[in-house]
Design an enzyme around this catalytic site. Structure first.
Site, short mmCIF file in Angstrom:
data_model
loop_
_atom_site.label_atom_id
_atom_site.label_comp_id
_atom_site.label_asym_id
_atom_site.label_seq_id
_atom_site.Cartn_x
_atom_site.Cartn_y
_atom_site.Cartn_z
CG ASP A 35 -2.01 -0.96 1.22
OD1 ASP A 35 -2.06 -1.79 0.28
OD2 ASP A 35 -2.86 -0.93 2.15
CG HIS A 90 -3.38 7.21 2.15
ND1 HIS A 90 -2.91 7.32 3.44
CD2 HIS A 90 -3.44 5.88 1.90
CE1 HIS A 90 -2.70 6.12 3.95
NE2 HIS A 90 -3.01 5.22 3.04
CG HIS A 181 2.31 -0.20 4.35
ND1 HIS A 181 2.11 -1.21 5.27
CD2 HIS A 181 1.14 0.49 4.28
CE1 HIS A 181 0.87 -1.13 5.74
NE2 HIS A 181 0.27 -0.10 5.16
#
Length: 213
Positions: A35, A90, A181
């Site tokens: 992510d 986000h 991530h």
């Protein structure tokens, strides 16, 4: 540390066609997902590592970063990885209106379409919050959210050795969707150690199934 949060187990009670929390439990395949990218400092070395080991993964990208780093998105797609939608800004969806959430999703879909020619993409909401309104909308549109069944906790600021020990002592199971991530070097540093071990143990890795059309 809890790498299998109860929230994800509850989401797993929803239809797989609406909320994907894991892949097939048979076989040896796991699903690495990253992510918050693309990031010019951290995504390229991560892609180098995946290419070195012949591993494909899924990247949930942020619209603002797609606009800033289109060459990175092109590389992700060209190297056989899946790109997914992680919203435009986000910001958490928790206090957004439905209209604002949909603008975030649709604008990022449009940006990604320029790279993979797909109108819709698997969606992972920021911080995992979706809300009943989006669940209802996606059910009507026959679209899917992609969550995870295994949280690597790589966003915690701990030494790499601690993350490696955690992954080694409690590794992902077959079918697990692994949350990681690429806005820091922690995932790459840990995977540089764990990927060779997992591959020797017979683990397979692939892009998420049931990608949007």
């Amino acid at each position: 540390m809890n790498m299998r949060p109860r929230k994800q187990q509850l989401l797993g009670l929803l239809p797989d066609s609406l909320v994907m929390t894991h892949g097939a439990r048979q076989g040896s395949t796991r699903y690495l997902t990253f992510d918050d990218g693309p990031d010019p400092d951290y995504t390229p070395p991560l892609l180098d590592l995946l290419a070195k080991h012949g591993v494909r993964a899924s990247f949930f990208l942020v619209g603002e970063k797609i606009e800033r780093h289109p060459r990175l998105v092109r590389r992700i797609v060209d190297e056989g990885h899946l790109v997914g939608n992680h919203s435009y800004s986000h910001w958490s969806f928790k206090n957004m209106t439905t209209a604002k959430k949909l603008r975030e999703i649709h604008s990022t879909d449009a940006l990604l379409q320029a790279f993979d020619r797909r109108k819709h993409h698997l969606m992972r909401p920021p911080h995992g919050y979706v809300g009943a309104d989006l669940l209802w909308h996606f059910a009507r549109e026959r679209r899917s959210f992609a969550y995870w069944s295994y949280d690597s906790l790589d966003y915690q600021e701990r030494p790499t050795d601690a993350l490696i020990a955690q992954l080694r002592n409690s590794p992902p199971r077959a079918g697990d969707i692994v949350l990681m991530h690429d806005d820091s070097d922690r995932a790459r540093a840990a995977l540089s150690v764990m990927l060779p071990e997992w591959l020797i143990d017979g683990y397979l890795f692939d892009v998420l199934p049931g990608e949007a059309g």
